[in-house]
Design a protein around this motif. Sequence first.
Motif, PDB file in Angstrom:
ATOM      1  N   MET A 176      -5.122 -11.812  10.563  1.00  0.00           N
ATOM      2  CA  MET A 176      -5.609 -10.598   9.939  1.00  0.00           C
ATOM      3  C   MET A 176      -4.483  -9.763   9.342  1.00  0.00           C
ATOM      4  O   MET A 176      -4.728  -8.973   8.447  1.00  0.00           O
ATOM      5  CB  MET A 176      -6.367  -9.760  10.960  1.00  0.00           C
ATOM      6  CG  MET A 176      -7.785 -10.200  11.127  1.00  0.00           C
ATOM      7  SD  MET A 176      -8.770  -8.905  11.774  1.00  0.00           S
ATOM      8  CE  MET A 176      -9.901  -9.873  12.708  1.00  0.00           C
ATOM      9  N   VAL A 177      -3.283  -9.948   9.839  1.00  0.00           N
ATOM     10  CA  VAL A 177      -2.155  -9.165   9.348  1.00  0.00           C
ATOM     11  C   VAL A 177      -1.880  -9.490   7.877  1.00  0.00           C
ATOM     12  O   VAL A 177      -1.626  -8.591   7.070  1.00  0.00           O
ATOM     13  CB  VAL A 177      -0.904  -9.397  10.228  1.00  0.00           C
ATOM     14  CG1 VAL A 177       0.313  -8.737   9.637  1.00  0.00           C
ATOM     15  CG2 VAL A 177      -1.153  -8.893  11.637  1.00  0.00           C
ATOM     16  N   GLU A 178      -1.958 -10.769   7.535  1.00  0.00           N
ATOM     17  CA  GLU A 178      -1.715 -11.161   6.146  1.00  0.00           C
ATOM     18  C   GLU A 178      -2.781 -10.579   5.220  1.00  0.00           C
ATOM     19  O   GLU A 178      -2.464 -10.051   4.150  1.00  0.00           O
ATOM     20  CB  GLU A 178      -1.698 -12.687   6.028  1.00  0.00           C
ATOM     21  CG  GLU A 178      -1.390 -13.169   4.627  1.00  0.00           C
ATOM     22  CD  GLU A 178      -1.387 -14.690   4.522  1.00  0.00           C
ATOM     23  OE1 GLU A 178      -1.567 -15.179   3.404  1.00  0.00           O
ATOM     24  OE2 GLU A 178      -1.213 -15.368   5.550  1.00  0.00           O
ATOM     25  N   VAL A 179      -4.025 -10.654   5.626  1.00  0.00           N
ATOM     26  CA  VAL A 179      -5.124 -10.089   4.833  1.00  0.00           C
ATOM     27  C   VAL A 179      -4.955  -8.576   4.722  1.00  0.00           C
ATOM     28  O   VAL A 179      -5.138  -7.997   3.646  1.00  0.00           O
ATOM     29  CB  VAL A 179      -6.491 -10.440   5.461  1.00  0.00           C
ATOM     30  CG1 VAL A 179      -7.617  -9.683   4.800  1.00  0.00           C
ATOM     31  CG2 VAL A 179      -6.737 -11.936   5.378  1.00  0.00           C
ATOM     32  N   ALA A 180      -4.595  -7.931   5.824  1.00  0.00           N
ATOM     33  CA  ALA A 180      -4.395  -6.481   5.814  1.00  0.00           C
ATOM     34  C   ALA A 180      -3.277  -6.089   4.856  1.00  0.00           C
ATOM     35  O   ALA A 180      -3.401  -5.101   4.116  1.00  0.00           O
ATOM     36  CB  ALA A 180      -4.091  -5.984   7.218  1.00  0.00           C
ATOM     37  N   PHE A 181      -2.206  -6.866   4.852  1.00  0.00           N
ATOM     38  CA  PHE A 181      -1.102  -6.585   3.926  1.00  0.00           C
ATOM     39  C   PHE A 181      -1.554  -6.726   2.481  1.00  0.00           C
ATOM     40  O   PHE A 181      -1.252  -5.876   1.640  1.00  0.00           O
ATOM     41  CB  PHE A 181       0.087  -7.511   4.208  1.00  0.00           C
ATOM     42  CG  PHE A 181       1.234  -7.287   3.270  1.00  0.00           C
ATOM     43  CD1 PHE A 181       2.063  -6.191   3.427  1.00  0.00           C
ATOM     44  CD2 PHE A 181       1.463  -8.163   2.224  1.00  0.00           C
ATOM     45  CE1 PHE A 181       3.122  -5.971   2.546  1.00  0.00           C
ATOM     46  CE2 PHE A 181       2.507  -7.956   1.341  1.00  0.00           C
ATOM     47  CZ  PHE A 181       3.339  -6.852   1.501  1.00  0.00           C
ATOM     48  N   LYS A 182      -2.282  -7.797   2.182  1.00  0.00           N
ATOM     49  CA  LYS A 182      -2.766  -8.015   0.808  1.00  0.00           C
ATOM     50  C   LYS A 182      -3.685  -6.891   0.355  1.00  0.00           C
ATOM     51  O   LYS A 182      -3.575  -6.393  -0.770  1.00  0.00           O
ATOM     52  CB  LYS A 182      -3.499  -9.356   0.709  1.00  0.00           C
ATOM     53  CG  LYS A 182      -2.606 -10.563   0.778  1.00  0.00           C
ATOM     54  CD  LYS A 182      -3.432 -11.843   0.717  1.00  0.00           C
ATOM     55  CE  LYS A 182      -2.592 -13.077   0.857  1.00  0.00           C
ATOM     56  NZ  LYS A 182      -3.410 -14.304   0.855  1.00  0.00           N
ATOM     57  N   LEU A 183      -4.605  -6.481   1.232  1.00  0.00           N
ATOM     58  CA  LEU A 183      -5.551  -5.428   0.859  1.00  0.00           C
ATOM     59  C   LEU A 183      -4.861  -4.075   0.734  1.00  0.00           C
ATOM     60  O   LEU A 183      -5.208  -3.278  -0.146  1.00  0.00           O
ATOM     61  CB  LEU A 183      -6.700  -5.368   1.853  1.00  0.00           C
ATOM     62  CG  LEU A 183      -7.634  -6.574   1.824  1.00  0.00           C
ATOM     63  CD1 LEU A 183      -8.683  -6.466   2.922  1.00  0.00           C
ATOM     64  CD2 LEU A 183      -8.293  -6.738   0.464  1.00  0.00           C
ATOM     65  N   ALA A 184      -3.888  -3.797   1.589  1.00  0.00           N
ATOM     66  CA  ALA A 184      -3.126  -2.549   1.466  1.00  0.00           C
ATOM     67  C   ALA A 184      -2.337  -2.543   0.161  1.00  0.00           C
ATOM     68  O   ALA A 184      -2.236  -1.509  -0.513  1.00  0.00           O
ATOM     69  CB  ALA A 184      -2.200  -2.373   2.666  1.00  0.00           C
ATOM     70  N   PHE A 185      -1.808  -3.695  -0.212  1.00  0.00           N
ATOM     71  CA  PHE A 185      -1.085  -3.807  -1.483  1.00  0.00           C
ATOM     72  C   PHE A 185      -2.026  -3.603  -2.665  1.00  0.00           C
ATOM     73  O   PHE A 185      -1.684  -2.918  -3.631  1.00  0.00           O
ATOM     74  CB  PHE A 185      -0.373  -5.161  -1.575  1.00  0.00           C
ATOM     75  CG  PHE A 185       0.445  -5.321  -2.819  1.00  0.00           C
ATOM     76  CD1 PHE A 185       1.636  -4.624  -2.960  1.00  0.00           C
ATOM     77  CD2 PHE A 185       0.028  -6.165  -3.839  1.00  0.00           C
ATOM     78  CE1 PHE A 185       2.401  -4.756  -4.125  1.00  0.00           C
ATOM     79  CE2 PHE A 185       0.778  -6.306  -4.992  1.00  0.00           C
ATOM     80  CZ  PHE A 185       1.971  -5.599  -5.138  1.00  0.00           C
ATOM     81  N   VAL A 186      -3.229  -4.166  -2.590  1.00  0.00           N
ATOM     82  CA  VAL A 186      -4.228  -3.962  -3.653  1.00  0.00           C
ATOM     83  C   VAL A 186      -4.537  -2.478  -3.788  1.00  0.00           C
ATOM     84  O   VAL A 186      -4.570  -1.936  -4.899  1.00  0.00           O
ATOM     85  CB  VAL A 186      -5.518  -4.774  -3.369  1.00  0.00           C
ATOM     86  CG1 VAL A 186      -6.675  -4.289  -4.217  1.00  0.00           C
ATOM     87  CG2 VAL A 186      -5.273  -6.254  -3.585  1.00  0.00           C
ATOM     88  N   TYR A 187      -4.766  -1.811  -2.653  1.00  0.00           N
ATOM     89  CA  TYR A 187      -5.050  -0.379  -2.684  1.00  0.00           C
ATOM     90  C   TYR A 187      -3.892   0.377  -3.330  1.00  0.00           C
ATOM     91  O   TYR A 187      -4.103   1.246  -4.180  1.00  0.00           O
ATOM     92  CB  TYR A 187      -5.303   0.149  -1.275  1.00  0.00           C
ATOM     93  CG  TYR A 187      -5.470   1.645  -1.237  1.00  0.00           C
ATOM     94  CD1 TYR A 187      -6.699   2.222  -1.525  1.00  0.00           C
ATOM     95  CD2 TYR A 187      -4.402   2.477  -0.938  1.00  0.00           C
ATOM     96  CE1 TYR A 187      -6.853   3.599  -1.507  1.00  0.00           C
ATOM     97  CE2 TYR A 187      -4.549   3.845  -0.919  1.00  0.00           C
ATOM     98  CZ  TYR A 187      -5.772   4.406  -1.206  1.00  0.00           C
ATOM     99  OH  TYR A 187      -5.925   5.762  -1.200  1.00  0.00           O
ATOM    100  N   TRP A 188      -2.670   0.047  -2.933  1.00  0.00           N
ATOM    101  CA  TRP A 188      -1.501   0.742  -3.463  1.00  0.00           C
ATOM    102  C   TRP A 188      -1.374   0.551  -4.969  1.00  0.00           C
ATOM    103  O   TRP A 188      -1.178   1.513  -5.706  1.00  0.00           O
ATOM    104  CB  TRP A 188      -0.243   0.258  -2.737  1.00  0.00           C
ATOM    105  CG  TRP A 188       1.012   0.900  -3.237  1.00  0.00           C
ATOM    106  CD1 TRP A 188       1.474   2.140  -2.952  1.00  0.00           C
ATOM    107  CD2 TRP A 188       1.959   0.319  -4.135  1.00  0.00           C
ATOM    108  NE1 TRP A 188       2.649   2.367  -3.604  1.00  0.00           N
ATOM    109  CE2 TRP A 188       2.974   1.268  -4.340  1.00  0.00           C
ATOM    110  CE3 TRP A 188       2.049  -0.921  -4.780  1.00  0.00           C
ATOM    111  CZ2 TRP A 188       4.062   1.026  -5.161  1.00  0.00           C
ATOM    112  CZ3 TRP A 188       3.129  -1.164  -5.592  1.00  0.00           C
ATOM    113  CH2 TRP A 188       4.124  -0.202  -5.781  1.00  0.00           C
ATOM    114  N   VAL A 189      -1.510  -0.682  -5.439  1.00  0.00           N
ATOM    115  CA  VAL A 189      -1.377  -0.964  -6.869  1.00  0.00           C
ATOM    116  C   VAL A 189      -2.467  -0.242  -7.666  1.00  0.00           C
ATOM    117  O   VAL A 189      -2.182   0.416  -8.670  1.00  0.00           O
ATOM    118  CB  VAL A 189      -1.429  -2.484  -7.151  1.00  0.00           C
ATOM    119  CG1 VAL A 189      -1.586  -2.772  -8.625  1.00  0.00           C
ATOM    120  CG2 VAL A 189      -0.183  -3.167  -6.615  1.00  0.00           C
ATOM    121  N   VAL A 190      -3.692  -0.350  -7.207  1.00  0.00           N
ATOM    122  CA  VAL A 190      -4.801   0.293  -7.917  1.00  0.00           C
ATOM    123  C   VAL A 190      -4.622   1.803  -7.912  1.00  0.00           C
ATOM    124  O   VAL A 190      -4.838   2.475  -8.923  1.00  0.00           O
ATOM    125  CB  VAL A 190      -6.162  -0.123  -7.297  1.00  0.00           C
ATOM    126  CG1 VAL A 190      -7.284   0.733  -7.810  1.00  0.00           C
ATOM    127  CG2 VAL A 190      -6.435  -1.592  -7.586  1.00  0.00           C
TER     128      VAL A 190
END
Length: 186
Positions: free
Chosen positions: A1-15
């Motif tokens: 879940m850590v990898e998915v959480a990192f990806k989704l946090a990055f998506v939020y940050w970029v958007v």
Amino acid sequence: MVEVAFKLAFVYWVVHVLDTYILSWQCLVRPIVVAPIAGLVMGDPQTGIIMGASLESVFMGISAIGGSLPADAATGTIIAVAFTILTNADMETAISLSLPIGTIMISINNLFSPVKAAFAPLFKKLATSGNIKKFEIVAQIANILFPMIPSIVMFFAIAYGVEGLENLIASLPAWVMTGLSAASSM
């Protein structure tokens, strides 16, 4: 879940950086855009699209008017999509949880307002100095760093909170779940 959480946090940050600080459209952080991206990142774009349309109808009328603080639609959406996909939860439950999650997140963001306001004297000094280039550089650095705060909170919420949320929902009585389903279908 850590990898998915990192990806989704990055998506939020970029958007968030693109939408709020660079483009200033405030359209990319809408659930209809963010949910399909989150679903795509997690390998389930269909769930992202369905939840994006549903959550957009929930968050559609919510906007910041005056000094009001509306729920953070992007955070509520991304965490709801992550919860649904990671735990195979019912979409209705996740949709009904997205508004409280967004409300909690906007409250957390508001706690950091004094930190952001502390930079006002620096920006005033740079603006009055006449060095426009230096002002622009510092402003862009701040625009990149400020959205990191909610991104970090989102990372921890997804990485370590989704399983706890699943356990909490599993322990709720049936009548609460019926109420959540009814609320999400309104």
